[in-house]
Design an enzyme around this catalytic site. Sequence first.
Site, PDB file in Angstrom:
ATOM      1  N   PRO A 632     -36.145   4.593   5.979  1.00  0.00           N
ATOM      2  CA  PRO A 632     -35.790   3.203   5.640  1.00  0.00           C
ATOM      3  C   PRO A 632     -36.755   2.175   6.210  1.00  0.00           C
ATOM      4  O   PRO A 632     -36.960   1.124   5.602  1.00  0.00           O
ATOM      5  CB  PRO A 632     -34.390   3.035   6.240  1.00  0.00           C
ATOM      6  CG  PRO A 632     -34.202   4.164   7.183  1.00  0.00           C
ATOM      7  CD  PRO A 632     -35.093   5.282   6.734  1.00  0.00           C
ATOM      8  N   GLU A 704     -44.019   0.582  -5.879  1.00  0.00           N
ATOM      9  CA  GLU A 704     -44.370  -0.465  -6.840  1.00  0.00           C
ATOM     10  C   GLU A 704     -43.177  -1.299  -7.287  1.00  0.00           C
ATOM     11  O   GLU A 704     -43.335  -2.478  -7.629  1.00  0.00           O
ATOM     12  CB  GLU A 704     -45.077   0.165  -8.043  1.00  0.00           C
ATOM     13  CG  GLU A 704     -46.273   0.962  -7.546  1.00  0.00           C
ATOM     14  CD  GLU A 704     -47.133   1.581  -8.618  1.00  0.00           C
ATOM     15  OE1 GLU A 704     -47.802   0.837  -9.329  1.00  0.00           O
ATOM     16  OE2 GLU A 704     -47.136   2.826  -8.719  1.00  0.00           O
TER      17      GLU A 704
HETATM   18 MO1  MOS Z   1     -50.461   2.339  -8.342  1.00  0.00          MO
HETATM   19  S1  MOS Z   1     -51.166   0.726  -9.435  1.00  0.00           S
HETATM   20  O1  MOS Z   1     -50.168   3.467  -9.535  1.00  0.00           O
HETATM   21  O2  MOS Z   1     -51.711   2.699  -7.230  1.00  0.00           O
END
Ligand code: MOS
Length: 738
Positions: A632, A704
């Site tokens: 975490p 991401e």
């Molecule tokens: Mo990420 S843009 O798939 O390193």
Amino acid sequence: MTATHSRPGSPDTWVGQGLDRVDGPHKVTGTAPYPSDVTMPGMLHAMVVTSTVPAGSITKIDTSALLTLPGVRAVFTHENFPRLNEPPVVAFGDAPAMPLQDARISFHGQEVALVVADTPQEAVEAARLIEITYAQEPARLDWSDGVEEPLPYLPDVRRGDVDAGWANADARVGATYTTAENVNNPLGLMGSVAVWDGDHLDFHDSTQWPVAVRKILAAMFGVPESGVRVLVPYLGGGFGAGLNTWPYKILCAGAARVLDRPVKLMLTRPQMFKLVGHRPDTEHRVRLAARRDGTLTAIEHRARSMGALDKPALGLLTAATSQVYACPNVTTVERTVRLNRRYPAAMRGPGEAEGNWAIETALDELAYELGLDPLELRLRNISALVHPGSGLPWSSNALVECCRVGAEVFGWSRRDPRPGSMSDGDLLLGWGMATAFYGAYLPVSTARVTLYADGTAAVRAAGTDIGTGTYTVITQLAADLLGLQPRQVDFRLGDSDLPDSAQSGGSGLASSLSAAVMDAVANLRGGLLGLLDPASPLRGASPDEVVCRDGALCRDADPSARISFGDLLTRGGLNQLSAEGRVRLPDPQQAGMHQAGGFGARYVEVAIDPLIGRLRVRRIVSATDAGRILNPKLARSQIIGGTVGGIGMAMFEETVTDPDTGRVANGTFGDYLIASCADVPDVEVLFVGGPDRFSPAGTKGVGEIGLVGVAAAIGNAVFHATGRRLRGLPITIDQLLL
Ligand code: MOS
């Protein structure tokens, strides 16, 4: 409020804990070797020279004068650089172009020569003095200068009848949204050191994908892949810039091969804006329609992104559009337009971040058309149980929970929906929200686990830790699977001689390596069982009936039936035993589920000073369903980092291209703005949901998703504060002046 998850039924001890980074001490004491730290006797230094025109060809490069300068050893141009073989296409790691193969110029800033000298200073000086004559041609720099082409990776989606859904609606929104070019710009300048020994190559490189670099370099130079070794134990960030086998790498390897000396090539900061990819300009034409109660009747998303002549855009702008909300009529169409522009590539949340800006802004507009709370509009349309395209149940989907928990913590119910209705003294306040989706990517990796008679273990894989925490989370997982302490597990990566792993990309490596290590440990248990003597109480057990606990192999149902690893190995006459594993994915159809990605909900408060147009983000609550959270503390860091990137995308980041010359007009950190500490408020990070059923480790990727949704939530908050709907990123002060 941060929740953590253990996998039910497994003897987790370390997974789920917020362990400090195992590589932390190396990093803070400066002993972690980055590619830029590599040096060796006799090493030469290379500097890339880039074109000063956007289109045309080189008519003359006079290098003879340069060769008389102190320290200069060679100048490579298209006339004397080695001819290269066509490389294989390795998914997103494809080489965009083979450098110095001809005189053609396809963008301002393209690699046109390489100077090699004894010192970096001598190389820089010679590169500055090089004289190149060009036959310039008209450049194609803007949308209208090129033609739209389909994208290599994403088919169009056509479900139902969008025009009928548009006609049979009570409220409609149709608008065009844009995002600017952003540049990855990891703090670590990228570069390589190439060392040849005959046909053998050791290649130290700033890469997120050592195995792809190995494959491409071997093919281009016509040497056996088995003799090429790519090393990257540490990388100073990537954000996608390290996924491709960029021309600079090929230049470095080529120069070293010709000169038969180690060659180091480091990019400069301005070159980082030109030569290692970026998030390209995008444009989105969106139509949304709904009935009075908010039920969506049409979603149309037509998007395009700018590509380079030598490299189409990655796209993925519409990848999430058809996957989040239930709607019978959906059309997504995506194209790229190739121009005399720099190489586009993946940048954190590539495509999905930009597409999210368009769709989640349009939904906010639709909510106002309907007079419905923007959160309520989402909740009425989220397809939580089944994937809206395939109709299969999601492997996991806690988007509704993200929305509800985030709203609760943020205090969304206290929001007055009228634009301009909330203030703090002279400041206008705005509250905005957006949801987020980032598709799961679970590529194949392999890993090797070796158990030693002293009760320690080695875990090995070729992948990279780009600063995200791979070293740590895989150590935690392996410690649990092997019944060891993390300090008894030595995990090494970043070396293509180790078992092949996927790229650190698509937020997929932690899931992928975890699955490979789980498989390797299962195989290792099988190997250990083969060492039992006939009288052992474990005799006859299958690998699934035994577990590793406290340095011993035990019967899962009866842990008193145990034998220590040391005894087992010694009995077998061995000092160590290894097993390899690989990702074994269920066939999604057979599994009867749709593989989920990460989901999220972002809540933002902005304050705007109407006199000077100053926009500040005051609060962010970021709720994310990333499946099982391995650590975490590190996961929270990933979400905060993504949020900072999202603030940058929303308010600051924009590579400015000169419309006449195609030159980057702001290619330094003095001119290209990024979010600084003063621009980032405390970020409240919440994890909701539980382990995913499709991913063997239960994880869905956390690198991401944190960025996705932030820009739209900020833009929607700006509308709430001001009543001004801004549809192009970044949102800058001049657009907020009254
Ligand atoms: Mo990420 S843009 O798939 O390193």
